[in-house]
Design an enzyme around this catalytic site. Structure first.
Site, PDB file in Angstrom:
ATOM      1  N   CYS A   1       0.456   3.304   3.085  1.00  0.00           N
ATOM      2  CA  CYS A   1       0.977   2.921   4.212  1.00  0.00           C
ATOM      3  C   CYS A   1       2.632   2.979   4.257  1.00  0.00           C
ATOM      4  O   CYS A   1       3.090   3.300   5.368  1.00  0.00           O
ATOM      5  CB  CYS A   1       0.936   1.255   4.322  1.00  0.00           C
ATOM      6  SG  CYS A   1      -0.813   0.808   4.335  1.00  0.00           S
TER       7      CYS A   1
ATOM      8  N   CYS B   1       0.860  -1.147  -0.147  1.00  0.00           N
ATOM      9  CA  CYS B   1       0.049  -0.068  -0.084  1.00  0.00           C
ATOM     10  C   CYS B   1       0.952   1.207  -0.017  1.00  0.00           C
ATOM     11  O   CYS B   1       1.641   1.373   0.960  1.00  0.00           O
ATOM     12  CB  CYS B   1      -1.011   0.056   1.285  1.00  0.00           C
ATOM     13  SG  CYS B   1      -1.731   1.448   1.545  1.00  0.00           S
TER      14      CYS B   1
END
Length: 816
Positions: A82, A79
């Site tokens: 992230c 991600c």
């Protein structure tokens, strides 16, 4: 949002600001980290980030029934958000490290196959997700999710405080009260609490400074922090508080004083309170008195100036690095050799040492750069360091003499402190010298730590930091700041560890006392490092001009010690050589040299076969006997001068075709000239030594009667080493001795390189007899007699057969 995240990463302690011109480089680096994740890390975090890594094995023990509240991030390593959020979460972990007894941070990678069931259990559907777990949570307890959580450290810190204040019973046992205090509680505080200092943080209701400082002092004893709102008029009036926030120290009896800090902010309050007299970290002993050591066996304490560097520390670091740490590697090769060469090259280039030390570093560097092999032994390196050739004005002092890096205990600080100091000095010297490669020093230090630093977990942590952010370094100034910021990160991680010296606590350096201009605050009250002032301070502090030479031996003394050491080594080697020679001489007198298995095999390979000894004409025989006798009287040659020519000549004689002139029966009254008597007459001393060995049986030597003149068979080099004779008999000059008996035993060769014939083992001397001047056994004679009898009978049978046949033929012819 990207810009906001970029600003957030520059707000935390020890971090370097990421400017827009570096955004592209940083983005490329992040993409590479996602596409090619490091092998050492399973996700976006490692153990050096002070974040608990959740797995299916430990999730129950960490999140369920924990004594501390847990903030957990559920993320996916693929991600992009992230990845962008991970530096913020790491900085948050460092920022609230002192809160660990009350609240801790954890993370789990939901993209990993083994973690998917855990993430499904907690209902994770998007990334990143942050959840708050109360202390003593049960398996079926409902965790709280941070909705629309901020992407900066300050906002996350405040969010955690809000969750702690709303914490239901049971309260985390290590967490102090966070609600505001009152006049009544203050008046009775010392009656119920045994502390030395009470700090009162005056602030307004919306401020978080008081609660943050309270949690920052959570791990320290002899001090307590309470929050007082500006609405508490009695206390405000009593202490005369006019600024919010501000900090006052309150003592029994109503005495108080204001805490002097450069800036009225959380970081300055926390640092000043942790440095108060008597305030120590929980579980740590109070600092020892380091002025005088009463134990005379310990190294004496060396007073020093904390604001200066000492050359003794740098030279001690070099000594330990080159003579102790590298000594653990017997052979240096491959990538380690490349790293070592770069390390020495950087030292020779930028180390601000004394002339004798610099001469040695340049000499070692020159040798390594000219070295063409793919490996080098440490023994070779040690020879270069010890300078056995006594090159003029070249030496590295031996031993460790720590001054600024000495610790209150022998096992604290010292070499790790010296390594950091050396790294900082080299980066500063590279900038002062105008180096062209901004990563030259950092890369050399990184590779040295990776390959040679003895503390392997420390090397792993340093490698993680370098892999994560070394790409940010683009100038010599940023190299100096990068190393400083990572040093502060390590200080933050090791604060409170067993390796921390209570007399020298791990702090964010430089302290406000050393460099007030290095510390500033933002508009929101957050601490910020002034990078320009920090760089100026580092360039001054680690400059070669600021290095003191106290506690150092004079260069002439260093050279004299080196010469004395070499003289002692030479004397010791000479003594060992004499002792070895004496032992060898004694062994040769007491224990005769025995042939090794290899020598015996060599003798077998040289050819062990039956030899016939030819007896030539009388004059020639006498000449040969005289030559053999002379050879027997020659002195033994040295072991290293093996007479190959004579050995070859002996072989030629042994392999030559013997000429048998004739054979004659020996007179009955003549005795056999045994090899034993020959050795007894000519080599008595050597025969005694051989007889003393375990491999040769003792036999009584008998002295034979004087015999008629005849040829003497010597044991010189003319006799083949493989020739084995049971008995040598004197014969007449016109006869030649025919030897048909194969030798029974291998011959031995002594240390002088000469060959001598070993005694043959005889079980019974009476078994042998002499026939036709050659020794035959009774079995041999019996066989000969039997064969002679059978052949005679065969001839007789043939004679009778042909005689009878002839008679029949004659009879037929006579018929009419």
């Amino acid at each position: 949002m990207a810009r906001r995240c970029g600003r957030a990463t520059s707000r935390f302690t020890g971090e370097i600001q990421i400017y827009p011109r570096q955004a592209a480089t940083f983005a490329v680096w992040l993409c590479l980290c996602v596409v090619f994740p490091p092998v050492a890390e399973a996700g976006l975090y490692s153990t050096s980030d002070q974040v608990i890594l959740l797995t299916p094995d430990n999730v129950e023990s960490v999140l369920v029934n924990s004594t501390a509240a847990i903030v957990a991030e559920f993320y996916a390593s693929w991600c992009g958000h992230c990845v962008a959020f991970s530096p913020v979460y790491k900085s948050l972990a460092r920022d609230i490290k002192e809160w660990k007894p009350a609240v801790d941070l954890a993370a789990i990678d939901c993209a990993a196959e083994e973690n998917r069931k855990v993430c499904m259990r907690f209902g994770i559907t998007g990334y990143p997700t942050i959840k708050f777990f109360h202390a003593y949570s049960k398996g079926d307890s409902k965790e709280q999710t941070f909705k629309a959580f901020p992407r900066d450290v300050r906002g996350l810190r405040h969010k955690i405080i809000d969750k702690l204040e709303a914490h239901e019973d049971p309260w985390p046992p290590a967490c102090p009260p966070l609600e505001p205090t009152s006049q009544a509680e203050i008046d009775s505080f010392f009656e119920t609490n045994n502390v030395q200092h009470l700090a009162l943080i005056f602030e307004d209701a919306k401020s978080y400074v008081g609660r943050e400082v309270t949690l920052d002092l959570l791990q320290f004893e002899n001090v307590a922090v309470r929050r007082v709102l500006n609405t508490e008029e009695d206390l405000v009036t009593k202490l005369g508080v006019t600024e919010f926030p501000s900090c006052y120290l309150y003592y029994p009896g109503g005495n108080f004083t204001r805490l002097n800090v450069n800036v009225e902010a959380r970081t300055f309050f926390s640092y000043a309170l942790q440095r108060l007299p008597g305030v120590v970290r929980s579980g740590k002993p109070p600092p020892d008195s380091i002025n005088i050591h009463t134990n005379n066996t310990e190294e004496p304490w060396r007073p020093f100036n904390k604001s200066r560097l000492y050359m003794a520390d740098l030279e001690s670091t070099l000594h330990y690095s080159l003579r102790v740490e590298l000594a653990a590697h017997t052979v240096i090769k491959g990538d380690a050799l490349i790293s070592f060469k770069k390390y020495i090259s950087v030292l020779a280039k930028y180390f601000p040492g004394r002339p004798v030390v610099m001469n040695l570093l340049r000499s070692v560097n020159s040798h390594l750069q000219n070295q063409t092999g793919d490996e080098i032994s440490y023994e070779e390196l040690r020879e270069m360091l010890d300078n056995p050739a006594q090159s003029p004005d070249t030496a590295l002092p031996e031993g460790q003499r720590w001054v600024g890096c000495q610790g209150s205990k022998p096992y604290l600080r010292r070499y790790p402190c010296g390594v950091w100091t050396l790294f900082h000095v080299l980066t500063v010297q590279a900038k002062n010298a105008g180096g062209t490669d901004p990563k030259e020093v950092l890369t050399a230090m990184r590779n040295y730590v990776h390959n040679f630093f003895g503390c392997r977990p420390c090397a792993e942590h340093f490698e993680n930091m370098a892999r994560e952010s070394l790409v940010e370094v683009s100038s010599l100034s940023s190299a100096v700041l990068w190393l400083w910021s990572r040093h502060n990160r390590v200080n933050n991680r090791l604060a409170g560890a067993l390796s921390e010296d209570p007399s020298f606590p791990k702090i964010q350096w430089p302290s406000p006392e050393m460099c007030p201009a290095c510390h500033t605050v933002r508009e929101n009250g957050e601490h910020r490092w002034n990078d320009e002032q920090v760089l100026s301070f580092l360039m001054s502090y680690f400059s070669s001009k600021s290095i003191l030479t106290d506690y150092l031996d004079d260069e002439s003394q260093v050279l004299a010690k080196q010469r004395e050491k070499h003289e002692k080594q030479q004397a010791l080697e000479a003594q060992k050589c004499l002792e070895r020679k004496a032992r060898e001489a004694l062994d040769s007198m007491t224990n005769p040299s025995q042939p090794t298995v290899q020598e015996e095999e060599e003798e077998e390979e040289e050819g062990l076969q039956d030899e016939a000894v030819a007896d030539e004409e009388e004059e020639g025989g006498e000449g040969a006997a005289a030559a053999n006798e002379m050879d027997g009287n020659k002195s033994e040659p040295t072991p290293w001068s093996k007479p190959e020519l004579e050995v070859g000549r002996g072989r030629r004689q042994a392999h030559g075709r013997p000429s048998i002139v004739g054979m004659r029966m020996r007179e009955p009254q003549e005795d056999i000239v045994d090899l034993d008597s020959f050795v007894n007459q000519h080599y008595k001393a050597k025969a005694l030594r051989v007889a003393a060995s375990s491999r040769i049986k003792r036999r009584t030597l008998q002295r034979k009667e004087e015999q008629e003149p005849g040829p003497v068979f010597g044991l010189g080099m003319e006799l083949d080493a493989g020739l084995g004779m049971v008995g040598l008999q004197p014969i007449e000059a016109d006869f030649e001795l025919d030897v048909g008996q194969q030798r029974k035993r291998l011959q031995k060769r002594d240390l002088t390189g000469q060959y001598f014939v070993e005694e043959a083992e005889l079980s019974h001397r009476g078994r042998w007899m002499s026939v036709l001047s050659i020794g035959f056994s009774r079995l041999d004679i019996s066989l000969c007699v039997i064969l002679y009898f059978l052949s005679s009978m065969c001839l007789l049978a043939m004679y009778l057969f042909f005689k009878n046949r002839l008679r029949l033929r004659r009879a037929k012819v006579a018929l009419p």
